[in-house]
Design a protein around this motif. Structure first.
Motif, mmCIF file in Angstrom:
data_model
loop_
_atom_site.group_PDB
_atom_site.id
_atom_site.type_symbol
_atom_site.label_atom_id
_atom_site.label_comp_id
_atom_site.label_asym_id
_atom_site.label_seq_id
_atom_site.Cartn_x
_atom_site.Cartn_y
_atom_site.Cartn_z
ATOM 1 N N ARG A 145 -3.579 -4.008 -1.329
ATOM 2 C CA ARG A 145 -2.500 -3.517 -0.461
ATOM 3 C C ARG A 145 -1.190 -3.418 -1.247
ATOM 4 O O ARG A 145 -0.153 -3.964 -0.839
ATOM 5 N N TYR A 157 -4.378 14.313 4.967
ATOM 6 C CA TYR A 157 -4.778 12.914 5.167
ATOM 7 C C TYR A 157 -4.387 12.506 6.594
ATOM 8 O O TYR A 157 -3.207 12.545 6.959
ATOM 9 N N TYR A 210 -13.134 13.630 -2.557
ATOM 10 C CA TYR A 210 -13.550 14.125 -1.247
ATOM 11 C C TYR A 210 -13.835 15.611 -1.359
ATOM 12 O O TYR A 210 -13.294 16.282 -2.235
ATOM 13 N N LYS A 227 -6.853 3.328 -5.168
ATOM 14 C CA LYS A 227 -7.945 4.141 -5.705
ATOM 15 C C LYS A 227 -7.951 4.076 -7.226
ATOM 16 O O LYS A 227 -8.993 4.076 -7.854
ATOM 17 N N VAL A 268 -1.469 9.443 -4.886
ATOM 18 C CA VAL A 268 -2.278 8.233 -5.089
ATOM 19 C C VAL A 268 -3.578 8.513 -5.865
ATOM 20 O O VAL A 268 -4.186 7.597 -6.395
ATOM 21 N N TYR A 269 -3.977 9.797 -5.925
ATOM 22 C CA TYR A 269 -5.202 10.131 -6.666
ATOM 23 C C TYR A 269 -4.895 10.749 -8.027
ATOM 24 O O TYR A 269 -5.739 11.455 -8.592
ATOM 25 N N TYR A 291 -1.279 10.659 8.080
ATOM 26 C CA TYR A 291 0.084 11.222 8.139
ATOM 27 C C TYR A 291 0.478 11.431 9.601
ATOM 28 O O TYR A 291 1.640 11.281 9.967
ATOM 29 N N LEU A 295 4.748 5.440 2.685
ATOM 30 C CA LEU A 295 4.871 6.632 3.529
ATOM 31 C C LEU A 295 5.736 6.339 4.755
ATOM 32 O O LEU A 295 6.599 7.128 5.143
ATOM 33 N N ASN A 322 -6.438 14.701 -0.434
ATOM 34 C CA ASN A 322 -7.404 14.108 0.478
ATOM 35 C C ASN A 322 -7.099 14.806 1.797
ATOM 36 O O ASN A 322 -5.958 14.702 2.250
ATOM 37 N N CYS A 354 -0.160 16.381 -0.620
ATOM 38 C CA CYS A 354 -1.021 15.342 -1.190
ATOM 39 C C CYS A 354 -1.683 15.977 -2.405
ATOM 40 O O CYS A 354 -2.356 17.006 -2.287
ATOM 41 N N SER A 361 -0.090 4.334 -5.282
ATOM 42 C CA SER A 361 -0.891 3.197 -4.818
ATOM 43 C C SER A 361 -1.859 2.741 -5.904
ATOM 44 O O SER A 361 -2.301 3.558 -6.724
ATOM 45 N N GLY A 392 0.824 -1.199 0.000
ATOM 46 C CA GLY A 392 0.000 0.000 0.000
ATOM 47 C C GLY A 392 0.865 1.258 0.000
ATOM 48 O O GLY A 392 2.064 1.223 0.307
ATOM 49 N N GLY A 393 0.218 2.355 -0.351
ATOM 50 C CA GLY A 393 0.880 3.657 -0.235
ATOM 51 C C GLY A 393 1.255 3.903 1.224
ATOM 52 O O GLY A 393 2.215 4.613 1.523
ATOM 53 N N SER A 394 0.488 3.292 2.135
ATOM 54 C CA SER A 394 0.733 3.479 3.572
ATOM 55 C C SER A 394 2.148 3.059 3.948
ATOM 56 O O SER A 394 2.859 3.788 4.653
ATOM 57 N N ASP A 441 2.352 12.801 -2.188
ATOM 58 C CA ASP A 441 1.442 11.659 -2.198
ATOM 59 C C ASP A 441 0.523 11.856 -3.404
ATOM 60 O O ASP A 441 -0.320 12.757 -3.406
HETATM 61 C C1 LIG Z 1 -3.938 10.500 0.475
HETATM 62 C C2 LIG Z 1 -3.761 9.057 0.744
HETATM 63 N N1 LIG Z 1 -2.527 8.556 0.789
HETATM 64 C C3 LIG Z 1 -2.303 7.267 1.034
HETATM 65 C C4 LIG Z 1 -3.344 6.412 1.270
HETATM 66 C C5 LIG Z 1 -3.016 5.004 1.584
HETATM 67 O O1 LIG Z 1 -3.542 4.149 0.678
HETATM 68 P P1 LIG Z 1 -3.124 2.623 0.535
HETATM 69 O O2 LIG Z 1 -2.297 2.257 1.723
HETATM 70 O O3 LIG Z 1 -4.415 1.893 0.471
HETATM 71 O O4 LIG Z 1 -2.359 2.560 -0.724
HETATM 72 C C6 LIG Z 1 -4.665 6.875 1.220
HETATM 73 C C7 LIG Z 1 -5.813 5.995 1.485
HETATM 74 O O5 LIG Z 1 -6.922 6.397 1.615
HETATM 75 C C8 LIG Z 1 -4.870 8.237 0.941
HETATM 76 O O6 LIG Z 1 -6.103 8.767 0.889
#
Ligand SMILES: Cc1ncc(COP(=O)(O)O)c(C=O)c1O
Length: 396
Positions: free
Chosen positions: A244, A123, A322, A236, A204-205, A126, A102, A174, A170, A233, A97-99, A202
């Motif tokens: 993940r 977000y 959002y 989305k 991811v969008y 963070y 990070l 988000n 971001c 990621s 995941g992006g998580s 970030d």
């Molecule tokens: C801005 C942002 N970054 C990172 C993530 C992490 O996403 P994931 O771990 O599912 O890739 C999210 C998930 O909602 C997000 O909104």
């Protein structure tokens, strides 16, 4: 009982998930809840991505390379190339995941007590990743009135200390839906060059940019190649939150070599989900065109509906899915809980995310909520009507 860590006690609760017990209790009372609080899209995952896993002929479900399958990273590099971003497979570490990307980024660039600067609202996780890394978040407020545009660079400079390691953005945002312009990225580039900081973006969008606006990647700020770290990621982009799979991208070789040690410590990202993610890269542009037009329709429906409610203001999002809405309430935490505990109309209610949790400055965003437009248009219309009814009855 042995003592738990201070860090553990300092870990913030997710503002998005903390209302879940109230939602469960409401559901147990037979109430149907329109969930506007989480970013779980209802869009179908591309079938060929799921089929790739179903059809995989695997005898041993093994680890992959710690940086992720080379075939996947090469295909990812080609995907970035199509987006106008020149990247090689070696500039990419696939993450859970992006998580996790990070967390790796923070682990790689910060020491205990270091600071990162983030425009708020941001977000909420963070905060969690910073706490887990022993890092302090220094916020810079972006204003509702500007639609959450980049705050003046002078405000960032006020927060810079010898402990500052990075600026995190971001894009698209988000919870704000804000899309940074090329000029704003140029200003940030100047800033990180001047103070020798990392710039974590970030993205991811990335695909979710509306109204004909172009997404600008931080990776195209070539003059700051050694400063830029991009988080990505599949969650989305392909509606694959459960896969993940994300990644960390940087052209800074020392950064990548250090991040690889974190990647090696956790051995590898999930194997089956990488197979799905690699196949997902074959998704045709027509999928995105349809998804984007669906989100634009939802956004327009939501914003028009909300703005028609007396006392409600919305910062119109240009990307992601959002928006931040200001409500005529003193404390949206109390209101969001009341919606679940004490309100219903024809056995239905709505769940929103109180926005205070997306700020780290105490007292900010108290009358704001984040609304995710991840529901079908009919459901959004009903959810807005419920919100209107609820606001007409609610007493602070
Ligand atoms: C801005 C942002 N970054 C990172 C993530 C992490 O996403 P994931 O771990 O599912 O890739 C999210 C998930 O909602 C997000 O909104």
């Amino acid at each position: 009982m042995p003592q738990l860590s201070q860090k553990g006690q300092d870990m913030p609760q997710s503002p998005i998930r903390k209302l879940v017990p109230y939602a469960e209790a409401a559901e147990a009372r037979g109430i149907q809840i329109h969930q506007l609080n989480i970013g779980q899209p209802d869009i179908k995952t591309p079938k060929h991505a799921l089929d790739a896993v179903k059809n995989a002929d695997i005898e041993v479900l093994s680890y992959s390379h710690s940086a992720g399958f080379l075939s996947y990273r090469e295909k990812l590099a080609a995907y970035y190339g199509k987006q106008g971003i020149e990247i090689t497979a070696n500039d990419i570490i696939v993450s859970t995941g992006g998580s996790e990307a990070l967390l790796f980024a923070m682990g790689t660039i910060t020491d205990l007590g270091d600071e990162i600067i983030i425009p708020e609202p941001f977000y909420a996780n963070y905060n969690g990743f910073a706490t887990a890394s022993g890092v302090t978040v220094k916020p810079v407020i972006s204003s509702f009135e500007s639609g959450f545009a980049l705050p003046p660079i002078s405000e960032f400079e006020k927060q810079i200390t010898p402990k500052t390691k990075a600026i995190v953005i971001c894009n698209p945002g988000n919870p704000t839906g804000y899309l940074y312009s090329k000029e704003e990225l140029d200003q940030l580039s100047e800033l990180v060059k001047k103070h020798d900081l990392f710039l974590i973006a970030d993205e991811v969008y990335r695909e979710f940019a509306y109204d004909g606006l172009q997404h600008n990647s931080v990776l195209n700020q070539r003059e700051i190649d050694q400063h830029t770290i991009m988080i990505d990621s599949v969650s989305k982009r392909f509606s694959m939150c459960g896969a993940r799979i994300g990644c960390l991208v940087s052209r800074n070789k020392a950064f990548m070599a250090t991040a690889m040690k974190f990647a090696q410590a956790r051995l590898s990202p999930p194997t089956l989900a990488q197979i799905a993610s690699e196949a997902a890269l074959d998704t045709p542009q027509s999928y995105f065109d349809e998804v984007i037009s669906e989100y634009v329709d939802r956004r327009d429906t939501l914003v028009a509906g909300l703005e028609a409610i007396p006392g409600v203001r919305v910062a119109k999002p240009k990307g992601a899915f959002y928006c931040i809405a200001e409500l005529p309430v003193k404390n949206s935490d109390d209101f969001a809980q009341w919606l679940l505990e004490s309100f219903e109309h024809n056995k239905k209610t709505v769940m929103v995310a109180p926005a205070a949790g997306f700020y780290s400055t105490p007292g900010e965003g108290l009358n704001q909520v984040r609304i995710a437009y991840v529901l079908k248009k009919e459901d959004l219309i009903e959810a807005v009507a419920l919100l209107k009814e609820a606001l007409s009855l609610y007493k602070d």
